[in-house]
Design a protein around this motif. Structure first.
Motif, mmCIF file in Angstrom:
data_model
loop_
_atom_site.group_PDB
_atom_site.id
_atom_site.type_symbol
_atom_site.label_atom_id
_atom_site.label_comp_id
_atom_site.label_asym_id
_atom_site.label_seq_id
_atom_site.Cartn_x
_atom_site.Cartn_y
_atom_site.Cartn_z
ATOM 1 N N GLU A 1 -10.518 -2.469 9.872
ATOM 2 C CA GLU A 1 -10.311 -1.335 8.961
ATOM 3 C C GLU A 1 -8.836 -0.970 8.959
ATOM 4 O OE1 GLU A 1 -12.492 2.379 9.477
ATOM 5 O OE2 GLU A 1 -14.196 1.177 10.165
ATOM 6 N N TRP A 2 -8.378 -0.457 7.813
ATOM 7 C CA TRP A 2 -6.982 -0.021 7.701
ATOM 8 C C TRP A 2 -6.837 1.434 8.108
ATOM 9 C CZ3 TRP A 2 -3.163 -3.430 6.669
ATOM 10 C CH2 TRP A 2 -3.555 -4.677 6.142
ATOM 11 N N LYS A 3 -5.713 1.765 8.712
ATOM 12 C CA LYS A 3 -5.370 3.176 8.933
ATOM 13 C C LYS A 3 -5.082 3.792 7.561
ATOM 14 C CE LYS A 3 -2.115 2.334 12.043
ATOM 15 N NZ LYS A 3 -1.189 2.353 13.188
ATOM 16 N N PRO A 4 -5.139 5.128 7.453
ATOM 17 C CA PRO A 4 -4.979 5.732 6.126
ATOM 18 C C PRO A 4 -3.572 5.653 5.541
ATOM 19 C CG PRO A 4 -5.307 7.415 7.807
ATOM 20 C CD PRO A 4 -5.531 6.099 8.475
ATOM 21 N N GLY A 5 -2.532 5.436 6.346
ATOM 22 C CA GLY A 5 -1.163 5.467 5.815
ATOM 23 C C GLY A 5 -0.873 4.338 4.840
ATOM 24 N N PHE A 6 0.012 4.608 3.872
ATOM 25 C CA PHE A 6 0.425 3.566 2.925
ATOM 26 C C PHE A 6 1.882 3.160 3.144
ATOM 27 C CE2 PHE A 6 2.701 2.908 -1.178
ATOM 28 C CZ PHE A 6 2.305 1.602 -1.373
ATOM 29 N N VAL A 7 2.757 4.114 3.474
ATOM 30 C CA VAL A 7 4.185 3.808 3.622
ATOM 31 C C VAL A 7 4.403 2.900 4.835
ATOM 32 C CG1 VAL A 7 6.475 4.809 4.022
ATOM 33 C CG2 VAL A 7 4.888 5.911 2.431
ATOM 34 N N ILE A 8 3.653 3.174 5.902
ATOM 35 C CA ILE A 8 3.605 2.265 7.056
ATOM 36 C C ILE A 8 2.158 1.793 7.122
ATOM 37 C CG2 ILE A 8 3.876 2.062 9.559
ATOM 38 C CD1 ILE A 8 5.905 4.417 9.340
ATOM 39 N N ALA B 1 -9.446 2.131 -0.548
ATOM 40 C CA ALA B 1 -9.590 0.851 -1.263
ATOM 41 C C ALA B 1 -8.230 0.320 -1.694
ATOM 42 C CB ALA B 1 -10.498 1.023 -2.478
ATOM 43 N N PHE B 2 -7.351 1.214 -2.137
ATOM 44 C CA PHE B 2 -6.004 0.796 -2.532
ATOM 45 C C PHE B 2 -5.212 0.312 -1.315
ATOM 46 C CE2 PHE B 2 -1.483 1.752 -2.738
ATOM 47 C CZ PHE B 2 -1.099 1.006 -3.837
ATOM 48 N N VAL B 3 -5.270 1.078 -0.214
ATOM 49 C CA VAL B 3 -4.523 0.692 0.991
ATOM 50 C C VAL B 3 -4.997 -0.679 1.478
ATOM 51 C CG1 VAL B 3 -4.096 1.270 3.428
ATOM 52 C CG2 VAL B 3 -3.946 3.050 1.678
ATOM 53 N N ALA B 4 -6.318 -0.926 1.401
ATOM 54 C CA ALA B 4 -6.877 -2.205 1.857
ATOM 55 C C ALA B 4 -6.387 -3.369 1.002
ATOM 56 C CB ALA B 4 -8.396 -2.150 1.849
ATOM 57 N N ASP B 5 -6.203 -3.146 -0.287
ATOM 58 C CA ASP B 5 -5.729 -4.217 -1.177
ATOM 59 C C ASP B 5 -4.956 -3.632 -2.358
ATOM 60 O OD1 ASP B 5 -5.235 -6.539 -2.517
ATOM 61 O OD2 ASP B 5 -7.283 -6.843 -3.238
ATOM 62 N N PRO B 6 -3.662 -3.370 -2.151
ATOM 63 C CA PRO B 6 -2.870 -2.770 -3.226
ATOM 64 C C PRO B 6 -2.382 -3.779 -4.269
ATOM 65 C CG PRO B 6 -1.507 -3.060 -1.271
ATOM 66 C CD PRO B 6 -2.891 -3.541 -0.907
ATOM 67 N N TYR B 7 -2.620 -5.067 -4.020
ATOM 68 C CA TYR B 7 -1.938 -6.099 -4.819
ATOM 69 C C TYR B 7 -2.363 -6.147 -6.293
ATOM 70 C CZ TYR B 7 0.137 -7.132 -0.403
ATOM 71 O OH TYR B 7 0.838 -6.990 0.769
ATOM 72 N N PRO B 8 -3.647 -5.930 -6.645
ATOM 73 C CA PRO B 8 -3.979 -5.864 -8.071
ATOM 74 C C PRO B 8 -3.259 -4.714 -8.783
ATOM 75 C CG PRO B 8 -5.968 -6.207 -6.761
ATOM 76 C CD PRO B 8 -4.856 -5.901 -5.793
ATOM 77 N N ALA B 9 -3.127 -3.572 -8.091
ATOM 78 C CA ALA B 9 -2.415 -2.435 -8.694
ATOM 79 C C ALA B 9 -0.945 -2.769 -8.903
ATOM 80 C CB ALA B 9 -2.560 -1.198 -7.800
ATOM 81 N N VAL C 1 -3.696 3.795 -13.589
ATOM 82 C CA VAL C 1 -4.517 4.655 -12.729
ATOM 83 C C VAL C 1 -4.795 4.039 -11.362
ATOM 84 C CG1 VAL C 1 -5.674 5.878 -14.600
ATOM 85 C CG2 VAL C 1 -6.624 3.717 -13.784
ATOM 86 N N SER C 2 -4.690 2.723 -11.231
ATOM 87 C CA SER C 2 -5.138 2.121 -9.980
ATOM 88 C C SER C 2 -4.149 2.301 -8.823
ATOM 89 C CB SER C 2 -5.442 0.628 -10.177
ATOM 90 O OG SER C 2 -4.265 -0.042 -10.552
ATOM 91 N N PHE C 3 -2.926 2.777 -9.096
ATOM 92 C CA PHE C 3 -1.997 3.053 -7.992
ATOM 93 C C PHE C 3 -2.403 4.385 -7.364
ATOM 94 C CE2 PHE C 3 1.763 4.754 -5.933
ATOM 95 C CZ PHE C 3 2.242 3.641 -5.250
ATOM 96 N N ASP C 4 -2.998 4.322 -6.184
ATOM 97 C CA ASP C 4 -3.516 5.525 -5.530
ATOM 98 C C ASP C 4 -3.311 5.397 -4.017
ATOM 99 O OD1 ASP C 4 -4.818 7.685 -4.533
ATOM 100 O OD2 ASP C 4 -6.783 7.199 -5.374
ATOM 101 N N PRO C 5 -2.128 5.793 -3.524
ATOM 102 C CA PRO C 5 -1.790 5.545 -2.115
ATOM 103 C C PRO C 5 -2.665 6.288 -1.110
ATOM 104 C CG PRO C 5 -0.099 6.880 -3.192
ATOM 105 C CD PRO C 5 -1.021 6.412 -4.267
ATOM 106 N N TRP C 6 -3.507 7.226 -1.578
ATOM 107 C CA TRP C 6 -4.394 7.947 -0.651
ATOM 108 C C TRP C 6 -5.808 7.357 -0.636
ATOM 109 C CZ3 TRP C 6 -1.096 10.617 -4.042
ATOM 110 C CH2 TRP C 6 0.056 11.136 -3.423
ATOM 111 N N SER C 7 -6.032 6.336 -1.447
ATOM 112 C CA SER C 7 -7.364 5.736 -1.524
ATOM 113 C C SER C 7 -7.489 4.602 -0.511
ATOM 114 C CB SER C 7 -7.591 5.192 -2.943
ATOM 115 O OG SER C 7 -8.400 4.041 -2.913
#
Length: 401
Positions: free
Chosen positions: A384-391, A11-19, A3-9
Motif C-alpha cells: 500500500e502507498w502512504k498518503p503523501g504525493f510530493v514524497i 488511487a491517483f497516488v498509487a498510479d498517477p501516470y495516466p493522469a 479531473v484525474s489529477f488528484d494528489p489526495w486520492s
C-alpha cells in the motif's frame, strides 16, 4: 484542467501516470485551483524551468511576503521556517551560492567515493540479517536503515542516537506535502526544535574535539573570511538527513516494487549484475520518489503561449517529465539497459541534488547485496502507498527470500 489529477486520492497516488499522460496531451501549463499552482508536465519545460533564474525556491531574497502577495507564515511555525530557510534547498543566490560552495568543500565526490566500502559493509550486514530472518518488511529492514546509517556515520552521530533521526525527519518532511494541516505543522515545529538542539550539541562537541566526520568538515569549511554560521551547519545536516531518509528510502522500496511487477526485467538483472548502474537510473526514471517540486515565479514567465505571472507557484511534475514520449523512447516501458536516460529525479540547475552520487552508491550497494544474497526474493503481499504525493513511498514492502 483534467479531473484525474488528484494528489489526495489514494488511487491517483498509487498510479498517477495516466493522469500525467492526460495532462501532457492537453497542454503545457495547467492551473490547479486546489493548490493554486501551475502544473508543468513536459520534460522540456520542467528541465528548462529548473534552470530558469526567474523562478526560485524562495522569494524572500527579493520580496517581502506583502510585496509578493502572500501572508507570512504563522509566528508559531518559526522554528521550522528558520531550519528550512537556511538550507541550500530553499535558498537562492547569493546565499545559496555561498553556502553550497562551502558545503561542497566538505561533501566532496572523493569523500563519497571513500564511503563506498562503508556503504557496501552496511548494506551487506543489513541484507545478511534480513536473509537470516527469511525476509520481512524490506522497507524497514534494508531500505530505511541504510541511508540513515550512512548519513549518521558521515555526520558522526553516535549509534545510540540514530533511532531519533527518522521520526524527526518524517515530521519535518510532512511540511513539504500539499496544503499541510496545522497538526502536521505542529509536529514539524516540535521536530525542528528538538533536532536543531541535538545538532547544536553535536557541533559544540566537534568544535571542542574535531573528528574525521562531516560536521567537523562543515565547521572547518571556509573561503577567505567566509564560514558557515551555526544555523547554516544545522540546516545543512538536517537537509542531508531528510533527503537520505525520505528520497533514497523510497527510491529503493519503490524500485523493488517496480522490479517485482516486471519479472522479465528482474530476471535479466539477476542474470547480469553488470546492469546495476543503468538499472538504478531507469528505476529512478520509471517511478521517481519525488514526483513534484515547486518553484515560486519571481518574474513573469511564459510556457508555450501561457503567461504565468509573478507571485504564482509552479508545480514541476518530475514523474510526468520522466515519462514524456517527446524525450524518452517507449517511456512506459521499463528497460534496465536504457542508455539515453536524462531523467530529472535529481533535479537540474543550481539546485541539482548534492547527494546524487551518494544516493546512487547506496542504491547500487543495497540492490547488489539483495541480488547476490536473496536471488529468489519475492513479494508476499500487494504493498500500500502512504498518503503523501510530493514524497511518494510505500507503507511497507513484505517479501520472502
Amino acid at each position: 484542467m483534467h479531473v484525474s489529477f488528484d494528489p489526495w486520492s489514494p488511487a491517483f497516488v498509487a498510479d498517477p501516470y495516466p493522469a500525467y499522460a492526460a495532462l501532457r496531451a492537453t497542454g503545457r501549463a495547467h492551473y490547479f485551483e486546489p493548490t493554486r499552482q501551475w502544473l508543468i508536465p513536459h520534460h522540456s519545460d520542467v528541465s528548462g524551468l529548473l534552470r530558469d533564474r526567474r523562478l526560485g525556491r524562495t522569494y524572500l531574497h527579493r520580496f517581502t511576503h506583502d510585496e509578493f502577495g502572500l501572508a507570512a507564515p504563522p509566528a508559531a511555525h518559526e522554528p521550522f521556517h528558520t531550519l528550512n530557510g537556511n538550507g541550500i534547498l530553499d535558498l537562492e543566490a547569493p546565499d545559496h551560492t555561498r553556502i553550497r560552495r562551502l558545503v561542497a568543500k566538505a561533501f566532496t565526490p572523493r569523500r563519497v567515493e571513500e564511503l563506498a566500502p562503508t556503504v557496501e559493509r552496511l548494506a551487506a550486514g543489513l541484507v545478511d540479517a534480513f536473509v537470516a530472518e527469511g525476509g520481512g518488511d524490506l522497507l524497514t529492514a534494508v531500505a530505511e536503515p541504510l541511508p540513515v546509517a550512512v548519513i549518521a556515520e558521515m555526520l558522526g552521530v553516535p549509534e545510540a542516537d540514530r533511532a531519533l533521526l527518522r521520526p524527526w525527519s518524517a515530521a519535518i518532511c510532512g511540511m513539504f506535502e500539499l496544503n499541510p494541516s496545522e497538526e502536521t505543522a505542529r509536529a514539524a515545529v516540535r521536530a525542528s526544535v528538538e533536532f536543531s538542539a541535538y545538532l547544536r550539541g553535536l557541533i559544540a562537541a566537534r568544535r571542542a574535539n574535531p573528528g574525521p566526520d562531516l560536521i567537523t568538515a562543515l565547521i572547518a569549511a571556509h573561503d577567505e573570511d567566509d564560514r558557515l554560521t551555526e544555523q547554516e551547519i544545522v540546516s545543512t545536516c538536517v537537509l542531508l538527513l531528510n533527503a537520505g531518509h525520505e528520497a533514497t528510502v523510497n527510491a529503493t522500496a519503490n524500485g523493488w516494487r517496480v522490479l517485482f511487477r516486471h519479472p522479465e526485467q528482474l530476471a535479466l538483472l539477476r542474470a547480469d549484475h553488470g546492469l546495476l548502474p543503468t538499472a538504478v537510473e531507469e528505476l529512478l526514471r520509471y517511478d521517481t520518489p519525488v514526483p513534484m517540486f515547486a518553484r515560486w515565479v519571481l518574474d513573469d514567465v511564459e510556457v508555450a503561449a501561457t503567461v504565468i505571472p509573478r507571485g504564482s507557484q509552479v508545480a514541476l511534475l518530475f514523474g510526468s517529465a520522466n515519462r514524456d514520449p517527446e524525450r524518452f523512447t517507449d517511456p512506459e516501458t521499463l528497460d534496465l539497459s536504457r542508455q539515453d536516460n536524462p531523467h530529472i529525479s535529481f533535479g537540474a540547475g543550481i539546485h541539482y541534488c548534492l547527494g546524487a552520487p551518494l544516493a546512487r552508491l547506496e542504491m547500487a550497494a543495497s540492490f547488489g547485496a539483495l541480488l547476490r544474497r536473496a536471488p529468489g526474493m519475492r513479494p508476499v503481499a500487494e504493498p500500500e502507498w502512504k498518503p503523501g504525493f510530493v514524497i511518494r513511498g510505500l507503507r511497507e514492502l513484505l517479501v520472502e527470500v
